[in-house]
Design a protein around this motif. Structure first.
Motif, PDB file in Angstrom:
ATOM      1  N   TRP A 183       0.794  -1.222   0.000  1.00 12.09           N
ATOM      2  CA  TRP A 183       0.000   0.000   0.000  1.00 12.09           C
ATOM      3  C   TRP A 183       0.829   1.277   0.000  1.00 12.09           C
ATOM      4  O   TRP A 183       0.353   2.316  -0.461  1.00 12.09           O
ATOM      5  CB  TRP A 183      -1.001   0.007   1.158  1.00 12.09           C
ATOM      6  CG  TRP A 183      -0.467   0.090   2.558  1.00 12.09           C
ATOM      7  CD1 TRP A 183      -0.294  -0.934   3.432  1.00 12.09           C
ATOM      8  CD2 TRP A 183      -0.099   1.279   3.278  1.00 12.09           C
ATOM      9  NE1 TRP A 183       0.179  -0.479   4.638  1.00 12.09           N
ATOM     10  CE2 TRP A 183       0.301   0.884   4.574  1.00 12.09           C
ATOM     11  CE3 TRP A 183      -0.060   2.626   2.955  1.00 12.09           C
ATOM     12  CZ2 TRP A 183       0.740   1.780   5.539  1.00 12.09           C
ATOM     13  CZ3 TRP A 183       0.371   3.536   3.918  1.00 12.09           C
ATOM     14  CH2 TRP A 183       0.767   3.107   5.188  1.00 12.09           C
ATOM     15  N   PHE A 234       1.162   3.347  -3.382  1.00  8.40           N
ATOM     16  CA  PHE A 234      -0.062   4.057  -3.768  1.00  8.40           C
ATOM     17  C   PHE A 234      -0.338   5.230  -2.834  1.00  8.40           C
ATOM     18  O   PHE A 234      -0.759   6.305  -3.271  1.00  8.40           O
ATOM     19  CB  PHE A 234      -1.244   3.086  -3.769  1.00  8.40           C
ATOM     20  CG  PHE A 234      -1.133   2.017  -4.813  1.00  8.40           C
ATOM     21  CD1 PHE A 234      -1.502   2.266  -6.130  1.00  8.40           C
ATOM     22  CD2 PHE A 234      -0.631   0.764  -4.490  1.00  8.40           C
ATOM     23  CE1 PHE A 234      -1.385   1.283  -7.105  1.00  8.40           C
ATOM     24  CE2 PHE A 234      -0.507  -0.223  -5.462  1.00  8.40           C
ATOM     25  CZ  PHE A 234      -0.885   0.039  -6.759  1.00  8.40           C
ATOM     26  N   PHE A 265       2.085   7.939  -3.777  1.00  7.39           N
ATOM     27  CA  PHE A 265       1.703   8.570  -5.043  1.00  7.39           C
ATOM     28  C   PHE A 265       0.636   9.639  -4.792  1.00  7.39           C
ATOM     29  O   PHE A 265       0.725  10.756  -5.311  1.00  7.39           O
ATOM     30  CB  PHE A 265       1.184   7.526  -6.025  1.00  7.39           C
ATOM     31  CG  PHE A 265       0.984   8.049  -7.420  1.00  7.39           C
ATOM     32  CD1 PHE A 265       1.975   7.918  -8.372  1.00  7.39           C
ATOM     33  CD2 PHE A 265      -0.196   8.685  -7.780  1.00  7.39           C
ATOM     34  CE1 PHE A 265       1.808   8.405  -9.667  1.00  7.39           C
ATOM     35  CE2 PHE A 265      -0.380   9.181  -9.062  1.00  7.39           C
ATOM     36  CZ  PHE A 265       0.621   9.037 -10.006  1.00  7.39           C
ATOM     37  N   CYS A 266      -0.383   9.295  -4.005  1.00  2.34           N
ATOM     38  CA  CYS A 266      -1.467  10.246  -3.709  1.00  2.34           C
ATOM     39  C   CYS A 266      -0.946  11.467  -2.973  1.00  2.34           C
ATOM     40  O   CYS A 266      -1.279  12.610  -3.308  1.00  2.34           O
ATOM     41  CB  CYS A 266      -2.544   9.555  -2.880  1.00  2.34           C
ATOM     42  SG  CYS A 266      -3.458   8.266  -3.737  1.00  2.34           S
ATOM     43  N   ILE A 305      -7.312  10.049  -8.589  1.00  3.35           N
ATOM     44  CA  ILE A 305      -6.141   9.245  -8.251  1.00  3.35           C
ATOM     45  C   ILE A 305      -6.367   8.457  -6.966  1.00  3.35           C
ATOM     46  O   ILE A 305      -5.987   7.283  -6.853  1.00  3.35           O
ATOM     47  CB  ILE A 305      -4.901  10.156  -8.113  1.00  3.35           C
ATOM     48  CG1 ILE A 305      -4.517  10.727  -9.488  1.00  3.35           C
ATOM     49  CG2 ILE A 305      -3.721   9.395  -7.508  1.00  3.35           C
ATOM     50  CD1 ILE A 305      -3.451  11.787  -9.432  1.00  3.35           C
ATOM     51  N   SER A 310      -6.301   4.385  -6.535  1.00  4.71           N
ATOM     52  CA  SER A 310      -5.332   3.824  -5.590  1.00  4.71           C
ATOM     53  C   SER A 310      -6.026   2.943  -4.554  1.00  4.71           C
ATOM     54  O   SER A 310      -5.511   1.887  -4.170  1.00  4.71           O
ATOM     55  CB  SER A 310      -4.574   4.955  -4.888  1.00  4.71           C
ATOM     56  OG  SER A 310      -3.817   5.710  -5.809  1.00  4.71           O
ATOM     57  N   VAL A 366      -5.052  -0.999  -3.911  1.00  3.41           N
ATOM     58  CA  VAL A 366      -4.549  -1.494  -2.623  1.00  3.41           C
ATOM     59  C   VAL A 366      -5.426  -2.628  -2.095  1.00  3.41           C
ATOM     60  O   VAL A 366      -4.935  -3.580  -1.484  1.00  3.41           O
ATOM     61  CB  VAL A 366      -4.475  -0.340  -1.592  1.00  3.41           C
ATOM     62  CG1 VAL A 366      -4.184  -0.874  -0.196  1.00  3.41           C
ATOM     63  CG2 VAL A 366      -3.407   0.653  -1.994  1.00  3.41           C
ATOM     64  N   SER A 398      -5.961  11.142   0.184  1.00  8.51           N
ATOM     65  CA  SER A 398      -5.694  11.822  -1.072  1.00  8.51           C
ATOM     66  C   SER A 398      -6.387  13.179  -1.121  1.00  8.51           C
ATOM     67  O   SER A 398      -5.813  14.171  -1.579  1.00  8.51           O
ATOM     68  CB  SER A 398      -6.144  10.950  -2.243  1.00  8.51           C
ATOM     69  OG  SER A 398      -5.806  11.533  -3.474  1.00  8.51           O
ATOM     70  N   VAL A 415       7.230   7.458  -5.889  1.00  8.74           N
ATOM     71  CA  VAL A 415       6.868   6.047  -5.895  1.00  8.74           C
ATOM     72  C   VAL A 415       8.081   5.172  -6.214  1.00  8.74           C
ATOM     73  O   VAL A 415       8.262   4.095  -5.632  1.00  8.74           O
ATOM     74  CB  VAL A 415       5.730   5.783  -6.900  1.00  8.74           C
ATOM     75  CG1 VAL A 415       5.548   4.292  -7.140  1.00  8.74           C
ATOM     76  CG2 VAL A 415       4.434   6.385  -6.384  1.00  8.74           C
TER      77      VAL A 415
END
Length: 456
Positions: free
Chosen positions: A58, A61, A64-65, A102, A106, A110, A145, A255
């Motif tokens: 996880w 992701f 990334f957020c 996004i 994500s 996950v 996010s 990431v």
């Protein structure tokens, strides 16, 4: 000389006002990660290993957020420096829309990716616990996010205290929830690592709610005529492009960095639960060491963004010098302390002698990259302040994906260098990659500062 000293002193105070609350907020997040690992470890080595393996799934992701929205703080700061606060609502809503999309994707990833766990290589019980843990964390990522959009807007307005307060609030919520749900106290079911995931999910959504309440009621923002939400929902194609070009390289670059750490977590799991647990102990401590340069870097990005809006190269240089001094003062004593008490730290997590031995041996790698942490943190802040996030992406791609992972495999799990060094070899390779990335950031920073447009 006295004037220069006073200027640097003033800039240092500005950085401290921004960086200290950000640091405390990030430490609060680290405390939650550490307490998750520690409280789960009391349920058994298998639960601690599930936390480690679940994080490998996880974290990319989640990062990334969060990283995608980091571009927003320098953009907001630039608008304030250029005396254009009316642009902030446009930046906010377009980022909020993109972050929502996004975050949703994500969340789904996950929840479902852990079902691809290979039962032949991973212990079946470990795989089952990991799936349950990731399900709840995945639900929480969508809230995170959205929440980070508000957070970065507020910090871009040079207001970081709310991040600190909300970070403390998360600790006071997460730890009792862990106590109730992991161990089954006060009549709650004993869910083990799954209970830890539920507590994390609740904390993530609560963060969004609290930031929204602050942003609507903030006297600080109202006194400066800053309204994050404006009068409507302005979706602008050009603004969306601007945010994507700034946020996507930063998100993918971050990431890639996390993937390198995830490879370590997966490699540790393949070696057995003891190695996964030992890796997780050091990884938790690594989180604490990482937030020190990261908080300074976040403050530098905001101050550089605001100075760019004003068109002042002198202010940018003063910010860089002050940040570098502050980083060294913060990081090096902390690094020496951690290395000196590495055995005691490992023993605090577990009484398993094998796990303690594995954990203690890995602290050498942490010390190696902490030497470069001041350069790394400040350098990353400079390039982010200039919104030169392509450098972040290319640098991370080269240093982590093209160097750290293949070289880590060669040093850690092959006999190319005469013997394999296991996880220690991979950690040392990762540390060398951070050092190389620090040099790349500084070379790029010199170029960006020299070419910036100066307003008369």
């Amino acid at each position: 000389m006295n004037t220069k000293f006073q200027t640097l002193k003033k800039e240092s105070l500005n950085l401290i006002r921004l960086a200290i609350p950000i640091l405390i907020a990030q430490i609060s997040g680290s405390v939650i990660a550490v307490t998750d690992a520690y409280m789960s470890s009391l349920s058994g080595t298998m639960d601690l290993a599930a936390i480690s393996l679940g994080g490998a799934y996880w974290c990319p992701f989640f990062v990334f957020c969060v990283a995608f929205t980091l571009c927003l703080a320098p953009l907001v700061a630039h608008s304030i420096g250029a005396k254009s606060p009316d642009k902030i609502p446009v930046l906010f809503w377009n980022t909020f829309l993109l972050a929502g999309i996004i975050g949703l994707l994500s969340m789904l990833a996950v929840i479902f990716i852990p079902f691809l766990l290979n039962g032949e290589n991973i212990d079946p019980l470990l795989a089952h616990k990991t799936k349950n843990y990731c399900f709840w964390v995945g639900l929480g990522i969508f809230g995170t996010s959205l929440g980070t959009v508000i957070k970065n807007c507020v910090e871009g307005c040079s207001r970081s205290v709310p991040s600190m307060v909300i970070g403390f609030t998360m600790i006071t919520v997460n730890i009792p929830l862990n106590w109730l749900l992991i161990y089954g106290n006060l009549g709650f079911p004993a869910l083990g690592v799954e209970g830890c995931g539920i507590a994390t999910c609740i904390s993530m959504w609560l963060t969004l709610i609290l930031f929204f309440i602050y942003s609507k009621r903030s006297r600080f923002l109202k006194a400066r005529n800053i309204n994050l939400y404006g009068d409507g929902f302005p979706v602008e194609k050009e603004t969306i492009k601007k945010i994507l070009f700034a946020g996507i390289p930063l998100a993918f670059g971050s990431v890639i960095e996390v993937i390198a750490m995830s490879v370590l977590g997966y490699a540790a799991a393949l070696l057995g639960p003891e190695y996964a647990a030992g890796h997780q102990i050091v990884n938790c401590v690594c989180i604490f060491t990482y937030v020190l340069p990261l908080s300074i870097g976040a403050a530098v990005a905001i101050r550089v963004g605001q100075s760019l809006g004003e068109g002042s190269r002198v202010k940018v240089k003063n910010c860089i010098i002050s940040a570098l001094i502050l980083s060294g003062i913060l990081i090096y004593p902390f690094a020496a302390l951690i290395f000196s008490f590495r055995q005691e730290i490992s023993s605090a997590f577990t009484d398993n002698p094998m796990v303690c031995a594995i954990g203690s041996s890995l602290f050498t790698a942490i010390l190696v990259y902490q030497i470069f942490d001041p350069l790394f943190g400040v350098g990353s802040g400079i390039v982010r302040g200039f919104n030169d996030n392509k450098t972040v992406f290319v640098g991370n791609l080269c240093c982590f994906l093209c160097i750290a992972i293949p070289a880590g495999y060669a040093l850690g799990f092959s006999d190319i260098f005469g013997r394999n060094y296991g996880l220690l070899g991979m950690w040392l390779t990762l540390s060398g990659s951070y050092a190389l990335l620090s040099i790349i950031y500084w070379l790029r920073s010199f170029s960006l500062v020299g070419r910036m447009t100066v307003k008369s």
